[in-house]
Enzyme design. Structure first.
Site, PDB file in Angstrom:
ATOM      1  N   ARG A 170       0.841  -1.192   0.000  1.00  0.00           N
ATOM      2  CA  ARG A 170       0.000   0.000   0.000  1.00  0.00           C
ATOM      3  C   ARG A 170       0.879   1.246   0.000  1.00  0.00           C
ATOM      4  O   ARG A 170       1.925   1.289   0.666  1.00  0.00           O
ATOM      5  CB  ARG A 170      -0.898   0.039   1.233  1.00  0.00           C
ATOM      6  CG  ARG A 170      -2.109  -0.860   1.183  1.00  0.00           C
ATOM      7  CD  ARG A 170      -3.119  -0.419   0.116  1.00  0.00           C
ATOM      8  NE  ARG A 170      -4.317  -1.251   0.101  1.00  0.00           N
ATOM      9  CZ  ARG A 170      -4.485  -2.311  -0.686  1.00  0.00           C
ATOM     10  NH1 ARG A 170      -3.548  -2.675  -1.532  1.00  0.00           N
ATOM     11  NH2 ARG A 170      -5.626  -2.998  -0.645  1.00  0.00           N
ATOM     12  N   HIS A 194      -0.444  -0.084  -9.770  1.00  0.00           N
ATOM     13  CA  HIS A 194      -1.177  -0.934  -8.809  1.00  0.00           C
ATOM     14  C   HIS A 194      -1.701  -2.182  -9.540  1.00  0.00           C
ATOM     15  O   HIS A 194      -2.905  -2.466  -9.533  1.00  0.00           O
ATOM     16  CB  HIS A 194      -2.313  -0.162  -8.142  1.00  0.00           C
ATOM     17  CG  HIS A 194      -2.781  -0.775  -6.850  1.00  0.00           C
ATOM     18  ND1 HIS A 194      -3.088  -0.057  -5.730  1.00  0.00           N
ATOM     19  CD2 HIS A 194      -2.978  -2.073  -6.489  1.00  0.00           C
ATOM     20  CE1 HIS A 194      -3.463  -0.864  -4.747  1.00  0.00           C
ATOM     21  NE2 HIS A 194      -3.399  -2.106  -5.195  1.00  0.00           N
TER      22      HIS A 194
HETATM   23  P1  NAP Z   1      -2.060 -11.349   5.208  1.00  0.00           P
HETATM   24  O1  NAP Z   1      -2.287 -12.756   4.793  1.00  0.00           O
HETATM   25  O2  NAP Z   1      -2.985 -10.727   6.174  1.00  0.00           O
HETATM   26  O3  NAP Z   1      -0.559 -11.268   5.752  1.00  0.00           O
HETATM   27  C1  NAP Z   1      -0.065 -10.141   6.378  1.00  0.00           C
HETATM   28  C2  NAP Z   1       1.329 -10.433   6.924  1.00  0.00           C
HETATM   29  O4  NAP Z   1       1.851  -9.223   7.472  1.00  0.00           O
HETATM   30  C3  NAP Z   1       1.315 -11.459   8.044  1.00  0.00           C
HETATM   31  O5  NAP Z   1       2.444 -12.281   7.968  1.00  0.00           O
HETATM   32  C4  NAP Z   1       1.382 -10.582   9.301  1.00  0.00           C
HETATM   33  O6  NAP Z   1       1.999 -11.193  10.430  1.00  0.00           O
HETATM   34  C5  NAP Z   1       2.267  -9.458   8.808  1.00  0.00           C
HETATM   35  N1  NAP Z   1       2.071  -8.261   9.634  1.00  0.00           N
HETATM   36  C6  NAP Z   1       0.949  -7.545   9.832  1.00  0.00           C
HETATM   37  N2  NAP Z   1       1.166  -6.532  10.691  1.00  0.00           N
HETATM   38  C7  NAP Z   1       2.458  -6.629  11.052  1.00  0.00           C
HETATM   39  C8  NAP Z   1       3.283  -5.892  11.936  1.00  0.00           C
HETATM   40  N3  NAP Z   1       2.807  -4.845  12.623  1.00  0.00           N
HETATM   41  N4  NAP Z   1       4.560  -6.279  12.088  1.00  0.00           N
HETATM   42  C9  NAP Z   1       5.032  -7.338  11.411  1.00  0.00           C
HETATM   43  N5  NAP Z   1       4.315  -8.084  10.551  1.00  0.00           N
HETATM   44  C10 NAP Z   1       3.038  -7.725  10.382  1.00  0.00           C
HETATM   45  O7  NAP Z   1      -2.062 -10.407   3.927  1.00  0.00           O
HETATM   46  P2  NAP Z   1      -1.762 -10.786   2.395  1.00  0.00           P
HETATM   47  O8  NAP Z   1      -2.918 -11.456   1.765  1.00  0.00           O
HETATM   48  O9  NAP Z   1      -0.458 -11.481   2.330  1.00  0.00           O
HETATM   49  O10 NAP Z   1      -1.678  -9.330   1.740  1.00  0.00           O
HETATM   50  C11 NAP Z   1      -0.749  -8.360   2.196  1.00  0.00           C
HETATM   51  C12 NAP Z   1      -1.089  -6.999   1.628  1.00  0.00           C
HETATM   52  O11 NAP Z   1      -0.774  -6.950   0.238  1.00  0.00           O
HETATM   53  C13 NAP Z   1      -2.567  -6.623   1.655  1.00  0.00           C
HETATM   54  O12 NAP Z   1      -2.965  -6.160   2.936  1.00  0.00           O
HETATM   55  C14 NAP Z   1      -2.652  -5.545   0.605  1.00  0.00           C
HETATM   56  O13 NAP Z   1      -2.451  -4.269   1.178  1.00  0.00           O
HETATM   57  C15 NAP Z   1      -1.481  -5.851  -0.322  1.00  0.00           C
HETATM   58  N6  NAP Z   1      -1.938  -6.228  -1.671  1.00  0.00           N
HETATM   59  C16 NAP Z   1      -1.533  -5.454  -2.725  1.00  0.00           C
HETATM   60  C17 NAP Z   1      -1.935  -5.801  -3.998  1.00  0.00           C
HETATM   61  C18 NAP Z   1      -1.474  -5.023  -5.199  1.00  0.00           C
HETATM   62  O14 NAP Z   1      -1.943  -5.262  -6.305  1.00  0.00           O
HETATM   63  N7  NAP Z   1      -0.529  -4.123  -5.062  1.00  0.00           N
HETATM   64  C19 NAP Z   1      -2.741  -6.929  -4.212  1.00  0.00           C
HETATM   65  C20 NAP Z   1      -3.118  -7.664  -3.113  1.00  0.00           C
HETATM   66  C21 NAP Z   1      -2.722  -7.308  -1.845  1.00  0.00           C
HETATM   67  P3  NAP Z   1       1.348 -12.478  11.153  1.00  0.00           P
HETATM   68  O15 NAP Z   1       1.535 -13.610  10.154  1.00  0.00           O
HETATM   69  O16 NAP Z   1       2.148 -12.651  12.361  1.00  0.00           O
HETATM   70  O17 NAP Z   1      -0.103 -12.147  11.374  1.00  0.00           O
HETATM   71  C1  GLV Z   2      -5.305  -4.945  -3.984  1.00  0.00           C
HETATM   72  O1  GLV Z   2      -4.603  -4.023  -3.800  1.00  0.00           O
HETATM   73  C2  GLV Z   2      -5.802  -5.793  -2.939  1.00  0.00           C
HETATM   74  O2  GLV Z   2      -5.693  -5.452  -1.760  1.00  0.00           O
HETATM   75  O3  GLV Z   2      -6.345  -6.857  -3.272  1.00  0.00           O
END
Ligand code: NAP
Ligand code: GLV
Length: 309
Positions: free
Chosen positions: A224, A272
């Site tokens: 983000r 994005h």
């Molecule tokens: P997720 O499954 O919720 O994983 C989040 C990870 O971040 C977990 O390992 C969590 O730790 C860690 N985390 C959260 N807060 C933290 C902190 N304060 N300190 C250290 N580690 C922390 O999320 P995801 O599905 O992998 O997605 C991650 C992010 O990618 C989304 O929230 C979104 O913003 C972004 N995204 C971007 C796109 C794009 O097109 N650019 C697309 C999709 C997603 P724990 O494992 O210990 O809970």
């Molecule tokens: C895209 O940015 C998502 O959070 O899926």
């Protein structure tokens, strides 16, 4: 009783979603939200306005986000008991793995330099670099980060990962919690950001943290825009501490035409697009979860509103 589903997809055309949902859930009553619409059982949303939340959220059984990141929903005033459900992969993790491997390998193999030479008609070799000198550190080891870690391992780079709670992933040096962030950063050269945007992670990519990376550090920023203190990046690149960056997300999107990131020679910008929501997979996942909830079964991907992801 007929299940009522309401859509509120800001800046996204609702018609193809409604068509796909009607095919997946033929007995449901599915409509695009208009102010004053009757109360629905389930909502399917992207960046819903507060007016939608105020009208619908209190009576919903669940609100499904058509993305992984829920920061735009959690920025609203929500009823504390609302069940917000994030998209759980649905074809995103493979796209993130492609994106990161592409950016990493393009940088490590200096393909950008070869492309520039080729445009000048020049046949010039670069000296091979040592993979061991390019440890890849992944911020966030969730659904997307873990898949990316495994993909990067296939190319034999050393891999490090940082999460909030401790994790064990074979072959990955893992670090947990704020107290270990410094150790994680000093061991990292290519930093990949896959954290959710929360109060704890906003601005985490800044002059201090990026300066802690190994010299010649490289940033792949795909979570983000709010994670990066944008004005800190170019000075670190121009000073030579960072070699460059591949950026997919920005504080303001679309990235304004006059923003210096567009034209910096060591910054690659994408709009994005690192992991797009895939409509077919997303509808199948949400339809499956609505059916599971209707049978009284638990579902994965429920967001902890206090933790923020
Ligand atoms: P997720 O499954 O919720 O994983 C989040 C990870 O971040 C977990 O390992 C969590 O730790 C860690 N985390 C959260 N807060 C933290 C902190 N304060 N300190 C250290 N580690 C922390 O999320 P995801 O599905 O992998 O997605 C991650 C992010 O990618 C989304 O929230 C979104 O913003 C972004 N995204 C971007 C796109 C794009 O097109 N650019 C697309 C999709 C997603 P724990 O494992 O210990 O809970
Ligand atoms: C895209 O940015 C998502 O959070 O899926």
């Amino acid at each position: 009783m007929t299940t009522k589903i309401i859509l509120c997809l800001t800046d996204i055309k609702a018609a193809p979603w409604i068509e796909g949902l009607r095919a997946a859930l033929p007995d449901a009553d599915i409509a695009d939200w208009q102010p004053g619409a009757p109360q629905a059982d389930f909502a399917i949303v992207w960046a819903p306005p507060q007016a939608f939340i105020d009208e619908q959220a209190g009576g919903l059984k669940a609100m499904f986000n058509i993305g992984a990141g829920v920061d735009a929903i959690l920025a609203r005033q929500l009823p504390p008991a609302l069940k917000v459900v994030r998209l759980d992969d649905a074809g995103m993790s493979v796209q993130m793995a492609e994106y990161v491997c592409h950016a990493l390998i393009r940088h490590f193999r200096e393909f950008d330099v070869y492309e520039a030479e080729a445009r000048q008609g020049r046949w010039v070799y670069r000296r091979p670099l040592e993979r061991a000198d390019f440890p890849v550190g992944i911020l966030g080891l969730g659904v997307l980060g873990e898949r990316v870690a495994k993909a990067v391992q296939q190319f034999e780079f050393p891999v490090l990962g940082w999460s909030r709670t401790p994790k064990a992933i074979e072959g990955v040096r893992t670090f947990a919690g704020e107290a270990r962030l410094g150790d994680f950063l000093v061991g990292t050269r290519v930093l990949v950001n896959l954290l959710p945007l929360t109060d704890a992670t906003r601005g985490i990519l800044n002059r201090q943290t990026l300066s802690a990376l190994r010299p010649g550090g490289y940033l792949i920023h795909i979570a983000r825009g709010g994670h990066l203190v944008e004005e800190d990046l170019i000075p670190l690149i121009d000073s030579g501490h960072l070699a460059g960056a591949t950026l997919d997300v920005f504080q303001q999107e679309p990235l304004p035409a006059q923003h210096p990131f567009w034209r910096h020679p060591k910054i690659t910008v994408t709009p994005h697009a690192s992991a797009r929501t895939l409509r077919r997979e997303t509808i199948a996942q949400i339809a499956g979860k609505i059916a599971a909830l209707s049978r009284g079964e638990p579902i994965a991907g429920v967001v902890d509103l206090v933790r923020g992801y």
